[in-house]
Motif scaffolding. Structure first.
Motif, PDB file in Angstrom:
ATOM      1  N   PHE A 112      38.546  34.095  41.184  1.00  0.00           N
ATOM      2  CA  PHE A 112      39.736  34.861  41.561  1.00  0.00           C
ATOM      3  C   PHE A 112      40.521  34.039  42.567  1.00  0.00           C
ATOM      4  CE2 PHE A 112      41.729  37.679  44.754  1.00  0.00           C
ATOM      5  CZ  PHE A 112      42.720  38.221  43.935  1.00  0.00           C
ATOM      6  N   HIS A 171      38.012  42.350  42.823  1.00  0.00           N
ATOM      7  CA  HIS A 171      38.732  41.392  41.977  1.00  0.00           C
ATOM      8  C   HIS A 171      37.885  40.170  41.617  1.00  0.00           C
ATOM      9  CE1 HIS A 171      42.331  43.765  42.728  1.00  0.00           C
ATOM     10  NE2 HIS A 171      42.990  42.997  41.880  1.00  0.00           N
ATOM     11  N   SER A 183      31.409  43.170  38.999  1.00  0.00           N
ATOM     12  CA  SER A 183      32.110  42.782  40.219  1.00  0.00           C
ATOM     13  C   SER A 183      31.091  42.396  41.286  1.00  0.00           C
ATOM     14  CB  SER A 183      32.976  43.934  40.727  1.00  0.00           C
ATOM     15  OG  SER A 183      32.147  44.966  41.256  1.00  0.00           O
TER      16      SER A 183
END
Length: 266
Positions: A112, A171, A183
């Motif tokens: 990310f 994220h 996640s």
């Protein structure tokens, strides 16, 4: 022998020399204690040559005679893979950021990108800076009347920081070969810490595996090495290979390597 035409994937580097002399490993590297496979050594050697020769960016790894107050060594990693077209080559990655950036040619992107312009993280950090500035201004007034306002702002800052961290963890999502996605919060919820440590997901190994799975590549072997002067906080020697870190990477890699045959722990 007719050489295969390799894919135009900018992050996939084929072995230019014939590799028939190398036998592929039966199982993937145990990332926490390993002796690099010969193909990993070959890939690492090529990446190290690139690090010595590249002109795209300047980073003071402390390897030149030029003196500087700031010397930043870095962990780099290579992942030997096969593509869907049965091409054999490798991917490259660095841990954290390199010269303040997440993206550089030759290296796979981050899981990310928190530095993306206009992204929620930058906006959130700007808001924290604004609150800190307001608190500083109120403190400079040195008035009892400002104490209540400062207290409110400190609570606001804390809540904003927690929410921003939570959103950041959400994220960071990681794939495995089955396409299952988790996640950081899901991955670390059953650990003793219950939450991810700072910097989790930014190491080289998760970056490499994430990109491989996104592009349907099969991981064959992995190796990570330190490049630059040793940091004061721990012993890292230039050019030496090191295992993946336990605190940040073990829970993540347990998910990412699920279903893959791995070497037994030595």
């Amino acid at each position: 022998m007719t050489l295969p035409i390799y894919s135009n994937n900018v992050f996939f580097t084929p072995f230019e020399e014939p590799i028939e002399a190398y036998s592929l490993p039966d199982r993937f590297t145990f990332p926490f204690n390993y002796k690099p496979h010969p193909l990993s050594l070959e890939a690492a050697s090529k990446l190290q040559y690139y690090l010595n020769d590249q002109k795209e960016w300047n980073s003071n790894f402390g390897l030149s005679d030029k003196k500087s107050e700031v010397v930043i060594g870095k962990m780099f990693g290579v992942l030997v893979v096969t593509t869907q077209q049965n091409e054999i080559g490798y991917l490259s990655a660095f841990s954290g950021k390199l010269v303040g950036k997440n993206n550089h040619s030759k290296f796979v992107p981050p899981v990310f990108d928190g530095l993306e312009e206009g992204g929620f993280l930058n906006k959130g950090m700007e808001e924290l800076s604004r609150i800190n500035l307001e608190i500083k201004l109120l403190k400079s007034l040195n008035s009892n009347e400002t104490d209540e306002k400062i207290g409110i702002l400190k609570t606001l800052r804390k809540n904003h920081s927690i929410a921003l961290q939570q959103k950041l963890f959400d994220h960071y999502t990681f794939l495995n070969q089955a396409g299952e996605e988790k996640s950081l919060l899901e991955i670390f919820k059953n650990t003793s810490a219950k939450k991810p440590p700072s910097g989790a997901g930014e190491c080289a190994a998760p970056k490499l595996l994430q990109y491989a799975f996104q592009k349907k590549m099969k991981p064959i072997a992995i190796a990570e090495f330190w490049w630059g002067q040793s940091p004061k906080s721990e012993l890292r020697k230039h050019g030496h290979f090191y295992p993946a870190c336990i605190e940040k990477c073990e829970p993540i890699l347990a998910h990412m390597l699920a279903g893959i045959e791995i070497d037994k722990k030595p």
